[in-house]
Design a protein around this motif. Structure first.
Motif, mmCIF file in Angstrom:
data_model
loop_
_atom_site.group_PDB
_atom_site.id
_atom_site.type_symbol
_atom_site.label_atom_id
_atom_site.label_comp_id
_atom_site.label_asym_id
_atom_site.label_seq_id
_atom_site.Cartn_x
_atom_site.Cartn_y
_atom_site.Cartn_z
ATOM 1 N N ARG A 192 0.833 -1.207 0.000
ATOM 2 C CA ARG A 192 0.000 0.000 0.000
ATOM 3 C C ARG A 192 0.869 1.259 0.000
ATOM 4 N NH1 ARG A 192 -5.521 -0.405 2.113
ATOM 5 N NH2 ARG A 192 -6.072 -2.601 2.370
ATOM 6 N N SER A 193 0.261 2.363 -0.426
ATOM 7 C CA SER A 193 0.881 3.672 -0.232
ATOM 8 C C SER A 193 0.504 4.184 1.153
ATOM 9 C CB SER A 193 0.408 4.650 -1.315
ATOM 10 O OG SER A 193 0.851 4.223 -2.589
ATOM 11 N N HIS A 194 1.352 5.073 1.684
ATOM 12 C CA HIS A 194 1.242 5.423 3.097
ATOM 13 C C HIS A 194 1.052 6.919 3.313
ATOM 14 C CE1 HIS A 194 2.665 1.484 4.812
ATOM 15 N NE2 HIS A 194 2.954 1.347 3.524
ATOM 16 N N THR A 237 -9.930 5.337 -0.035
ATOM 17 C CA THR A 237 -8.626 5.204 -0.698
ATOM 18 C C THR A 237 -8.019 3.844 -0.333
ATOM 19 O OG1 THR A 237 -7.124 5.998 1.035
ATOM 20 C CG2 THR A 237 -8.312 7.673 -0.244
ATOM 21 N N LEU A 239 -4.988 3.820 0.879
ATOM 22 C CA LEU A 239 -3.884 4.251 1.733
ATOM 23 C C LEU A 239 -3.929 3.538 3.081
ATOM 24 C CD1 LEU A 239 -4.132 8.094 1.058
ATOM 25 C CD2 LEU A 239 -2.372 6.547 0.179
#
Length: 295
Positions: A192-194, A237, A239
């Motif tokens: 995942r993006s953070h 999202t 995120l």
């Protein structure tokens, strides 16, 4: 020391500023004195101690060996004198005083809702001025006397700064529950993006350090200094937010799931820190006690 009669308390205060700043003009600004007055005081100090105290080095003025040896005793002596001056009993009901604190919005949310009702009832003349500073800037501000108290996590605390533990805190992960698969392991986490919370851009926090020890890095797409708004950015999202658990007490978004971190993230110590020269300050000691009691 050749001439004890030439030395007075004001000269010791000037010496403290010169040792801290290692620059005559900056010491003058710190003391609200003229540069010639500080230069003249330095000349008297050199004569009294028969030592130049400050000499030219590669990066400006440097302390002599004699000055370095004297500095701890000087700090202790002035702390003791200041303690005598301000050691009178502090009456919170009658006090009129502003305390300058450094804390993040996370700390404000964790502490102020409990503290302020107490202060309004027990000390209506006490005021708080809250600033947000990085860890390094908060420690520097304590040393320079620009703030009274710093609240946060300070692993690199200077020797002259004291601290007391307020609480221990744990990290958790926040994700949109609709994006969860059958598992949430380290591979899922790193895919995942953070979102990262930090006052200083590019500064590795506890989460980054723990991930790096596993041989990985996070793909951080958003860094912001505000703990309180961070959970609101996750819903809808893919995120993931890794955040201190106390910052989620008012989370109302039903889309979000709060999960344990899928790797070892040690608990961290949240402390209140002050300069040891303020140990004799009865008012500051009272405020520290109120913070400890109102958790």
């Amino acid at each position: 020391m050749n001439n004890l009669s030439a030395l007075d308390l004001n000269l010791l205060v000037v010496m403290e500023a010169l040792f801290a700043e290692r620059h005559v003009s900056r010491a003058a600004l710190r003391l609200n004195k003229s540069q010639p007055a500080v230069s003249q005081a330095l000349g008297r100090l050199r004569l009294a101690f028969d030592d130049p105290l400050l000499v030219r080095g590669r990066q400006g003025l440097e302390l002599t060996a004699r000055a370095r040896a004297m500095q701890p005793a000087l700090d202790q002596a002035l702390a003791a004198v200041r303690g005598l001056v301000i050691a009178e009993l502090f009456d919170p009901a009658q006090a009129s005083r502003t305390f300058r604190l450094s804390m993040s919005d996370y700390a404000s949310g964790a502490l102020l809702p409990h503290l302020m009702p107490d202060l309004r009832e027990s000390a209506p003349g006490v005021r708080l001025s809250i600033q947000t500073r990085s860890r390094e800037a908060a420690m520097a501000a304590l040393v320079d006397g620009d703030i009274d108290l710093a609240l946060g996590v300070f692993p690199d605390r200077p020797a002259a700064v004291s601290e007391s533990l307020l609480f221990e805190e744990n990290f958790v992960c926040v994700v949109d529950r609709d994006t969860l698969g059958p598992s949430f392991n380290l591979t899922d986490y790193l895919a995942r993006s953070h979102v990262s919370v930090g006052v200083m851009e590019g500064h590795a926090d506890e989460v980054d350090v723990a991930v790096s020890l596993l041989g990985h890095t996070r793909d951080v797409v958003l860094t912001l200094p505000h703990w309180s708004v961070a959970p609101d950015l996750i819903g809808g999202t893919d995120l993931v937010l890794t955040i201190a658990s106390r910052s989620l007490t008012d989370m109302r978004d039903d889309r979000l799931a709060v999960l344990p971190a899928p790797f070892t993230l040690p608990a961290f110590r949240f402390v209140q820190a002050w300069h040891s020269r303020r140990d004799g300050d009865a008012g500051l000691r009272w405020l520290r006690d109120r913070l400890s009691l109102n958790l």
